[in-house]
Design a protein around this motif. Structure first.
Motif, mmCIF file in Angstrom:
data_model
loop_
_atom_site.group_PDB
_atom_site.id
_atom_site.type_symbol
_atom_site.label_atom_id
_atom_site.label_comp_id
_atom_site.label_asym_id
_atom_site.label_seq_id
_atom_site.Cartn_x
_atom_site.Cartn_y
_atom_site.Cartn_z
ATOM 1 N N GLU A 99 0.832 -1.197 0.000
ATOM 2 C CA GLU A 99 0.000 0.000 0.000
ATOM 3 C C GLU A 99 0.870 1.252 0.000
ATOM 4 O OE1 GLU A 99 -3.448 2.366 2.530
ATOM 5 O OE2 GLU A 99 -2.982 0.303 3.078
ATOM 6 N N ALA A 100 1.972 1.225 0.761
ATOM 7 C CA ALA A 100 2.854 2.391 0.818
ATOM 8 C C ALA A 100 3.480 2.685 -0.548
ATOM 9 C CB ALA A 100 3.945 2.172 1.860
ATOM 10 N N VAL A 101 3.851 1.649 -1.291
ATOM 11 C CA VAL A 101 4.383 1.850 -2.642
ATOM 12 C C VAL A 101 3.379 2.617 -3.497
ATOM 13 C CG1 VAL A 101 5.056 0.677 -4.779
ATOM 14 C CG2 VAL A 101 5.881 -0.197 -2.587
ATOM 15 N N LEU A 102 2.129 2.188 -3.451
ATOM 16 C CA LEU A 102 1.109 2.801 -4.294
ATOM 17 C C LEU A 102 0.688 4.172 -3.776
ATOM 18 C CD1 LEU A 102 -0.969 -0.438 -4.904
ATOM 19 C CD2 LEU A 102 0.420 0.768 -6.585
ATOM 20 N N ARG A 103 0.585 4.349 -2.478
ATOM 21 C CA ARG A 103 0.221 5.654 -1.914
ATOM 22 C C ARG A 103 1.295 6.696 -2.196
ATOM 23 N NH1 ARG A 103 -5.204 5.837 -0.664
ATOM 24 N NH2 ARG A 103 -5.798 4.019 0.583
ATOM 25 N N SER A 104 2.517 6.245 -2.460
ATOM 26 C CA SER A 104 3.611 7.167 -2.780
ATOM 27 C C SER A 104 3.604 7.589 -4.236
ATOM 28 C CB SER A 104 4.957 6.520 -2.436
ATOM 29 O OG SER A 104 4.993 6.137 -1.090
ATOM 30 N N GLY A 105 2.698 7.010 -5.022
ATOM 31 C CA GLY A 105 2.518 7.481 -6.384
ATOM 32 C C GLY A 105 2.931 6.543 -7.485
ATOM 33 N N ALA A 106 3.480 5.362 -7.165
ATOM 34 C CA ALA A 106 3.825 4.414 -8.220
ATOM 35 C C ALA A 106 2.560 3.984 -8.951
ATOM 36 C CB ALA A 106 4.541 3.198 -7.632
ATOM 37 N N GLY A 107 2.682 3.719 -10.251
ATOM 38 C CA GLY A 107 1.505 3.392 -11.040
ATOM 39 C C GLY A 107 1.139 1.922 -11.037
#
Length: 292
Positions: free
Chosen positions: A46-54
């Motif tokens: 979730e942290a990867v995606l919340r940081s903006g990764a697509g």
């Protein structure tokens, strides 16, 4: 140098304009987990995606992959062979070579316990990385890395190591009391030896680059001292690196965002008692205020 407003203004995060597709926003590959802590990767993912990764792929022990797919439905899942201890099998790394070739950031280690399993992943997957790709090593991937300095240094500064003081002692063979006495010097020494970015985590976190540049972030947020908090931090780093931030920028911004997100969660929930899963939601709110 502190990771303050002036430093952040001079080292802005990559900005994605309208029309950017999910591949150009960055592709992360997260490898780790075990049957002992099967949910850890949900925090990191979730942290990867919340940081903006697509885009995100998560590779974990086969028995946990389907459950993680429900917890993080935005991610694709790769089930890996599992050994008798419930860890990723020693023969699993070969299955990930193609996925590594197509990611922008590789994160290895969260939720893993086995050093042999982590070492097998590092020895197989780090040499696959090409120019422009970044690797983040966390938890077991650090604990097994003491003799892997040449392999990591061969990546020429594209690896981020994320030890706390205990893991730093294991990585270096130096007593933890000595690391506590001079954490900045310890971080700089390891960054130079491994030719990597080192994020030495504590109340004052030290971010050191191979050339000796040292950045500092201090937080009195005791609520961040909770299980899973480090998994979130590693995920934020990987997400920013996948988006295109260079390793030092990704590491320093992640430390700042993680610390400030903890402060925000403390205000919303209470100074202690908020959970690691409360932290990722605050990250995009912080980034939105910066971009405004």
């Amino acid at each position: 140098m502190p990771i303050d407003a002036a430093w952040r203004a001079a080292h802005a995060l990559p900005f994605h304009h309208a029309g950017t597709d999910k591949n150009r926003r960055g592709r992360g590959l997260l490898v780790g987990g075990s049957m002992f802590v099967p949910g850890a990767l949900s925090l990191t993912g979730e942290a990867v995606l919340r940081s903006g990764a697509g885009k995100l792929q998560i590779a974990t022990v086969d028995a946990a992959a389907m459950h993680l797919g429900v917890l993080v439905p935005e991610a694709a899942m790769i089930g890996l062979p599992t050994d008798e201890e419930g860890e990723i099998g020693l023969d699993a790394a070969d299955r990930l070579i193609d996925a590594v070739r197509h990611c922008d950031c590789l994160l290895i280690g969260p939720g893993m316990v086995s050093k042999p399993s982590a070492r097998a992943l590092l020895e197989t997957l780090l040499p696959v990385l090409r120019e422009g790709q970044v690797a983040v090593l966390d938890a077991a991937a650090i604990a097994c890395a003491r003799t892997l300095a040449p392999l990591i240094a061969a990546q020429e500064g594209r690896v981020i190591l994320t030890p706390h003081h205990g893991e730093m002692a294991s990585l270096t063979g130096i007593e933890m009391d000595d690391i506590d006495h001079d954490p900045r010097d310890s971080a700089r020494a390891v960054a130079a030896e491994f030719e990597a970015i080192v994020v030495l985590k504590a109340a004052e976190t030290v971010v050191a680059a191979p050339d000796g540049e040292t950045l500092l972030y201090s937080s009195d947020c005791v609520g961040l001292a909770t299980g899973g908090s480090g998994d979130v931090l590693a995920g934020v780093m990987a997400g920013l690196a996948a988006r295109g931030a260079d390793p030092l920028v990704a590491a320093a911004w992640a430390v700042w965002l993680h610390g400030e997100a903890g402060q925000a969660a403390a205000r919303r929930v209470g100074p202690i008692g908020f959970l690691a899963r409360d932290i990722p939601m605050e990250v995009p709110r912080l980034m939105a205020r910066i971009e405004d």
